[in-house]
Design a protein around this motif. Structure first.
Motif, PDB file in Angstrom:
ATOM      1  N   ARG A  67     -32.883 -66.041 -22.715  1.00 13.78           N
ATOM      2  CA  ARG A  67     -32.269 -65.135 -21.736  1.00 13.78           C
ATOM      3  C   ARG A  67     -32.861 -63.740 -21.898  1.00 13.78           C
ATOM      4  NH1 ARG A  67     -28.269 -62.092 -24.267  1.00 13.78           N
ATOM      5  NH2 ARG A  67     -27.589 -62.913 -26.260  1.00 13.78           N
ATOM      6  N   ALA A  68     -32.912 -63.048 -20.778  1.00 13.09           N
ATOM      7  CA  ALA A  68     -33.443 -61.682 -20.791  1.00 13.09           C
ATOM      8  C   ALA A  68     -32.485 -60.771 -21.544  1.00 13.09           C
ATOM      9  CB  ALA A  68     -33.626 -61.187 -19.367  1.00 13.09           C
ATOM     10  N   ARG A  69     -33.039 -59.820 -22.247  1.00 13.84           N
ATOM     11  CA  ARG A  69     -32.240 -58.835 -22.988  1.00 13.84           C
ATOM     12  C   ARG A  69     -32.782 -57.445 -22.706  1.00 13.84           C
ATOM     13  NH1 ARG A  69     -31.149 -61.865 -28.719  1.00 13.84           N
ATOM     14  NH2 ARG A  69     -30.786 -63.899 -27.800  1.00 13.84           N
ATOM     15  N   ALA A  70     -31.874 -56.517 -22.625  1.00 12.45           N
ATOM     16  CA  ALA A  70     -32.271 -55.141 -22.334  1.00 12.45           C
ATOM     17  C   ALA A  70     -32.856 -54.433 -23.547  1.00 12.45           C
ATOM     18  CB  ALA A  70     -31.072 -54.355 -21.816  1.00 12.45           C
ATOM     19  N   HIS A  71     -32.556 -54.954 -24.735  1.00 10.78           N
ATOM     20  CA  HIS A  71     -32.933 -54.232 -25.942  1.00 10.78           C
ATOM     21  C   HIS A  71     -33.168 -55.219 -27.086  1.00 10.78           C
ATOM     22  CE1 HIS A  71     -32.764 -50.957 -28.898  1.00 10.78           C
ATOM     23  NE2 HIS A  71     -32.021 -51.757 -29.622  1.00 10.78           N
ATOM     24  N   VAL A  72     -34.405 -55.316 -27.580  1.00 14.53           N
ATOM     25  CA  VAL A  72     -34.710 -56.057 -28.806  1.00 14.53           C
ATOM     26  C   VAL A  72     -35.517 -55.153 -29.709  1.00 14.53           C
ATOM     27  CG1 VAL A  72     -34.622 -58.358 -27.768  1.00 14.53           C
ATOM     28  CG2 VAL A  72     -36.786 -57.136 -27.851  1.00 14.53           C
ATOM     29  N   GLU A  73     -35.529 -55.476 -30.994  1.00 17.93           N
ATOM     30  CA  GLU A  73     -36.234 -54.651 -31.979  1.00 17.93           C
ATOM     31  C   GLU A  73     -37.439 -55.400 -32.518  1.00 17.93           C
ATOM     32  OE1 GLU A  73     -33.332 -53.741 -34.930  1.00 17.93           O
ATOM     33  OE2 GLU A  73     -32.328 -52.258 -33.670  1.00 17.93           O
ATOM     34  N   LEU A  74     -38.533 -54.702 -32.598  1.00 15.85           N
ATOM     35  CA  LEU A  74     -39.784 -55.228 -33.129  1.00 15.85           C
ATOM     36  C   LEU A  74     -40.220 -54.315 -34.257  1.00 15.85           C
ATOM     37  CD1 LEU A  74     -42.181 -57.245 -32.747  1.00 15.85           C
ATOM     38  CD2 LEU A  74     -43.150 -55.607 -31.155  1.00 15.85           C
ATOM     39  N   GLY A  75     -40.541 -54.898 -35.405  1.00 18.61           N
ATOM     40  CA  GLY A  75     -40.965 -54.090 -36.550  1.00 18.61           C
ATOM     41  C   GLY A  75     -42.196 -53.267 -36.212  1.00 18.61           C
ATOM     42  N   LYS A  76     -42.152 -51.990 -36.551  1.00 22.99           N
ATOM     43  CA  LYS A  76     -43.274 -51.107 -36.238  1.00 22.99           C
ATOM     44  C   LYS A  76     -44.386 -51.304 -37.258  1.00 22.99           C
ATOM     45  CE  LYS A  76     -44.270 -46.334 -35.013  1.00 22.99           C
ATOM     46  NZ  LYS A  76     -45.473 -46.007 -35.661  1.00 22.99           N
ATOM     47  N   SER A  77     -45.576 -51.475 -36.757  1.00 23.22           N
ATOM     48  CA  SER A  77     -46.763 -51.527 -37.596  1.00 23.22           C
ATOM     49  C   SER A  77     -47.825 -50.678 -36.927  1.00 23.22           C
ATOM     50  CB  SER A  77     -47.245 -52.975 -37.773  1.00 23.22           C
ATOM     51  OG  SER A  77     -47.787 -53.451 -36.559  1.00 23.22           O
ATOM     52  N   VAL A  78     -48.976 -50.592 -37.527  1.00 22.62           N
ATOM     53  CA  VAL A  78     -50.051 -49.797 -36.940  1.00 22.62           C
ATOM     54  C   VAL A  78     -50.537 -50.404 -35.631  1.00 22.62           C
ATOM     55  CG1 VAL A  78     -50.854 -48.838 -39.119  1.00 22.62           C
ATOM     56  CG2 VAL A  78     -51.780 -51.010 -38.314  1.00 22.62           C
ATOM     57  N   ALA A  79     -50.230 -51.687 -35.395  1.00 23.90           N
ATOM     58  CA  ALA A  79     -50.712 -52.367 -34.202  1.00 23.90           C
ATOM     59  C   ALA A  79     -49.712 -52.353 -33.056  1.00 23.90           C
ATOM     60  CB  ALA A  79     -51.069 -53.803 -34.542  1.00 23.90           C
ATOM     61  N   VAL A  80     -48.532 -51.783 -33.238  1.00 24.41           N
ATOM     62  CA  VAL A  80     -47.514 -51.741 -32.184  1.00 24.41           C
ATOM     63  C   VAL A  80     -47.419 -50.324 -31.648  1.00 24.41           C
ATOM     64  CG1 VAL A  80     -45.079 -52.096 -31.652  1.00 24.41           C
ATOM     65  CG2 VAL A  80     -46.236 -53.644 -33.229  1.00 24.41           C
ATOM     66  N   ARG A  81     -47.577 -50.201 -30.338  1.00 27.21           N
ATOM     67  CA  ARG A  81     -47.537 -48.882 -29.710  1.00 27.21           C
ATOM     68  C   ARG A  81     -46.613 -48.904 -28.505  1.00 27.21           C
ATOM     69  NH1 ARG A  81     -53.439 -49.116 -30.558  1.00 27.21           N
ATOM     70  NH2 ARG A  81     -53.816 -47.896 -32.416  1.00 27.21           N
ATOM     71  N   ALA A  82     -45.976 -47.796 -28.248  1.00 25.01           N
ATOM     72  CA  ALA A  82     -45.109 -47.661 -27.076  1.00 25.01           C
ATOM     73  C   ALA A  82     -45.945 -47.801 -25.803  1.00 25.01           C
ATOM     74  CB  ALA A  82     -44.385 -46.322 -27.099  1.00 25.01           C
ATOM     75  N   ASP A  96     -33.796 -59.401 -33.206  1.00 24.54           N
ATOM     76  CA  ASP A  96     -35.031 -59.040 -33.912  1.00 24.54           C
ATOM     77  C   ASP A  96     -36.177 -59.891 -33.382  1.00 24.54           C
ATOM     78  OD1 ASP A  96     -33.646 -57.266 -35.484  1.00 24.54           O
ATOM     79  OD2 ASP A  96     -33.368 -58.691 -37.121  1.00 24.54           O
ATOM     80  N   ALA A  97     -37.244 -59.241 -32.964  1.00 19.75           N
ATOM     81  CA  ALA A  97     -38.411 -59.929 -32.437  1.00 19.75           C
ATOM     82  C   ALA A  97     -39.520 -59.955 -33.485  1.00 19.75           C
ATOM     83  CB  ALA A  97     -38.903 -59.232 -31.174  1.00 19.75           C
ATOM     84  N   VAL A  98     -40.299 -61.043 -33.452  1.00 17.22           N
ATOM     85  CA  VAL A  98     -41.444 -61.216 -34.336  1.00 17.22           C
ATOM     86  C   VAL A  98     -42.639 -61.532 -33.455  1.00 17.22           C
ATOM     87  CG1 VAL A  98     -42.407 -62.590 -36.202  1.00 17.22           C
ATOM     88  CG2 VAL A  98     -39.973 -62.134 -36.158  1.00 17.22           C
ATOM     89  N   ARG A  99     -43.765 -60.865 -33.697  1.00 11.81           N
ATOM     90  CA  ARG A  99     -44.964 -61.138 -32.890  1.00 11.81           C
ATOM     91  C   ARG A  99     -45.347 -62.597 -33.003  1.00 11.81           C
ATOM     92  NH1 ARG A  99     -49.355 -56.705 -32.617  1.00 11.81           N
ATOM     93  NH2 ARG A  99     -50.293 -58.290 -31.316  1.00 11.81           N
ATOM     94  N   SER A 100     -45.791 -63.168 -31.872  1.00 15.00           N
ATOM     95  CA  SER A 100     -46.195 -64.567 -31.864  1.00 15.00           C
ATOM     96  C   SER A 100     -47.671 -64.663 -31.503  1.00 15.00           C
ATOM     97  CB  SER A 100     -45.336 -65.364 -30.878  1.00 15.00           C
ATOM     98  OG  SER A 100     -45.519 -64.886 -29.565  1.00 15.00           O
ATOM     99  N   GLY A 101     -48.159 -65.872 -31.394  1.00 17.49           N
ATOM    100  CA  GLY A 101     -49.564 -66.094 -31.088  1.00 17.49           C
ATOM    101  C   GLY A 101     -50.417 -65.916 -32.333  1.00 17.49           C
ATOM    102  N   PRO A 102     -51.729 -65.959 -32.164  1.00 14.63           N
ATOM    103  CA  PRO A 102     -52.632 -65.821 -33.312  1.00 14.63           C
ATOM    104  C   PRO A 102     -52.417 -64.529 -34.097  1.00 14.63           C
ATOM    105  CG  PRO A 102     -53.848 -66.543 -31.377  1.00 14.63           C
ATOM    106  CD  PRO A 102     -52.458 -66.216 -30.922  1.00 14.63           C
ATOM    107  N   ALA A 103     -52.189 -63.429 -33.390  1.00 16.66           N
ATOM    108  CA  ALA A 103     -51.980 -62.153 -34.075  1.00 16.66           C
ATOM    109  C   ALA A 103     -50.713 -62.192 -34.912  1.00 16.66           C
ATOM    110  CB  ALA A 103     -51.900 -61.011 -33.064  1.00 16.66           C
TER     111      ALA A 103
END
Length: 151
Positions: A67-82, A96-103
């Protein structure tokens, strides 16, 4: 003399095994959600704001049952930008979101890559197994380099 050598090799082998176990343990907390994503909510997050160690944004689902959510949190790293959009998997029961895919997979295993590098020093210095140490160090370096290139 052989008893001391055996003791040194056994002790350093235990230390190297403990380092590698700790690396797997540290990586598995995130890697399990990325690698075993079946049944998890998958989608994308458009990062709108980053503050401290957390970036936030709206979640747009791409998997069935999510389901769609208005607000989730993703851990900030050097590869995450606004302003950018990332493929993510949500940890069950949280926002809490975790990056998926190969990265995401490579990034999840970064602690294990560091453990491989550290264990190679223990294996080379304490156990005098230089070939094994080079294999460990090479594996760790390849993992960390691949992560850097992918992110």
């Amino acid at each position: 003399m052989t008893a001391l050598r055996f003791g040194r090799v056994a002790a350093m082998g235990a230390v190297a095994a403990l380092i590698l176990f700790a690396g797997v343990w540290g990586s598995w907390g995130t890697a399990q959600h990325v690698m075993l994503a079946k049944g998890h909510e998958a989608g994308t997050v458009r990062v709108t704001r980053c503050a401290g160690d957390v970036c936030t944004g709206p979640f747009t689902p791409t998997s069935a049952g999510a389901r769609a959510r208005a607000h989730v949190e993703l851990g900030k790293s050097v590869a995450v930008r606004a302003g950018r959009t990332y493929d993510v998997v949500l940890r069950p029961g949280t926002s809490d979101a975790v990056r998926s895919g190969p990265a995401g997979i490579l990034y999840a295993w970064v602690p294990f890559g560091g453990a491989l590098l550290l264990a190679s020093v223990v294996v080379a210095g304490g156990m005098r197994l230089t070939r094994v140490a080079w294999v460990l160090a090479g594996s760790g370096a390849v993992l960390l380099t691949a992560t850097f290139v992918t992110l």
